[in-house]
Design an enzyme around this catalytic site. Structure first.
Site, PDB file in Angstrom:
ATOM      1  CB  SER A 163      -0.947  -0.031   1.201  1.00  0.00           C
ATOM      2  OG  SER A 163      -1.925   0.966   1.107  1.00  0.00           O
ATOM      3  CG  ASP A 317      -6.683  -2.090  -4.167  1.00  0.00           C
ATOM      4  OD1 ASP A 317      -7.095  -1.067  -3.589  1.00  0.00           O
ATOM      5  OD2 ASP A 317      -5.482  -2.429  -4.155  1.00  0.00           O
ATOM      6  CG  HIS A 347      -5.868  -1.756  -0.392  1.00  0.00           C
ATOM      7  ND1 HIS A 347      -4.925  -1.442  -1.345  1.00  0.00           N
ATOM      8  CD2 HIS A 347      -5.419  -1.216   0.764  1.00  0.00           C
ATOM      9  CE1 HIS A 347      -3.965  -0.729  -0.797  1.00  0.00           C
ATOM     10  NE2 HIS A 347      -4.237  -0.583   0.491  1.00  0.00           N
TER      11      HIS A 347
END
Length: 377
Positions: A163, A317, A347
């Site tokens: 991320s 995501d 995600h």
């Protein structure tokens, strides 16, 4: 049997989403009641991963050039001097910590037989940007210079990040291109990275506004908290009101839905006209237009010198297309690339990789190729 597994995965996803929604709502309420800030509560709640020991490796805390790090060292490493993973964790630069990512680092150390160094960089809002990048650079440079003192081959250092940690890995790798006085990074692993915050109308933003666990509103809420404590009406961001006139046209070759393969538009995509430019929103997200937070803006001369890369993207995501755009940049510039796309992934799916009851099948499917990639370095 397969249907039972699919249903189990589905219910785990629903429960995880509900749990995250409850946690965000509860921490927001506690902040409003004056008990504690939402960010500090989220940091504490995310740290459950720390409370587990493993007899297969030593764990110790150190300082790399005044930056806290936690080292996970296998008791029986594959070779000496061996490779090393430097892990730059996610959490939007707000809520990720060494404690929160203990489980993931244990998993990588155990599965790959590799020493893992998790970097405890400073967090916003207490420490505004670019403190996070500065700390990551300091820790990485320290290890590259002192590698042999830790039993590490300086030519076998792999940067891994998920991320916003993937953003940090991208930025650090790009900055190190100019450092001719240091050993080259052997490889980088980018796990559903954020590579831009400029075009928020890309297909993945339109298709996944409520996808677990990072909804569009939650992503924008956390992103704005990273840069300001003031309440922000972020509806304009969804129509790119923060983007100066002419900017999207200038960088269309790098940041555009035109660069996304048609197969990723099948679930729905409609071009959205940009809202009138808002100077106020631009000032809030001004750092988005710098290479330090938008790796996609770096010139080709930098991109083509990046190390071999493993890139993981997930279908459900909002950041999926950030990864796809960076994939294209790397491929266009001849960077060796291994790409894995999880058709049912979302995600944060890798976060609980070390907890069997909460582990998702696709997370296990992804861990194997990532570990194989690292072990070849």
């Amino acid at each position: 049997m397969d249907m039972a597994i699919e249903m189990s995965e589905y219910f785990k996803c629903i429960l995880g989403t509900l749990a995250s929604d409850i946690i965000f709502w509860l921490t927001w309420l506690l902040e409003k009641l004056g008990i504690s800030s939402q960010i500090k509560l989220l940091r504490w709640m995310a740290s459950v991963g720390e409370f587990q020991s493993n007899p297969n490796f030593h764990t110790r805390d150190e300082q790399f050039d005044n930056v806290p790090v936690r080292i996970y060292e296998p008791k029986n490493p594959v070779s000496k001097p061996g490779r090393c993973i430097i892990y730059l964790h996610g959490g939007v630069g707000l809520i990720g910590t060494i404690r929160a990512y203990a489980a993931m680092c244990r998993k990588f150390a155990r599965e790959s037989g590799t020493m893992v160094v998790d970097v405890g960089y400073r967090l916003a809002p207490e420490h505004p940007h670019p403190a996070q990048i500065e700390d990551c650079m300091s820790a990485v440079i320290h290890l590259l210079k002192e590698a042999r003192n830790y039993g590490v081959d300086p030519n076998r250092v792999v940067l891994v990040g998920d991320s916003s940690g993937g953003t940090l890995v991208s930025v650090v790798s790009q900055r190190l291109v100019a450092r001719k006085d240091l050993p080259k990074i052997r490889a980088q692993v980018l796990i559903y990275p954020a590579t831009q915050g400029i075009d928020l109308t890309l297909p993945s933003y339109q298709q996944n506004p409520m996808a677990p666990i990072l909804t569009t509103d939650r992503a924008l809420q956390l992103a704005t908290k990273f840069v300001t404590d003031e309440p922000v009406d972020f509806r304009g961001f969804k129509k790119n009101a923060h983007v100066p006139d002419g900017f999207l046209e200038k960088y269309r070759k790098w940041i555009s839905a035109d660069c996304i393969p048609d197969e990723f538009k099948a679930r729905g995509y409609v071009p959205i006209a940009r809202a009138p430019f808002s100077e106020k929103l631009y000032k809030i997200f001004e750092i988005t237009f710098q290479n330090d937070t938008c790796p996609l803006l770096s010139e080709d001369d930098i991109i083509r010198q990046l190390p071999e890369t493993f890139l993981l993207t997930c279908e459900y995501d909002v950041l999926r297309d950030d990864g796809l755009l960076y994939k294209k940049r790397l491929e266009d510039n001849g960077v060796p690339l291994t790409w894995l796309h999880l058709d049912k992934g979302f995600h944060g799916i890798m976060f609980h990789s070390d907890y069997a009851p909460f582990q998702f099948k696709d997370a296990a499917k992804a861990m194997g190729p990532i570990v194989d990639f690292i072990q070849k370095c």
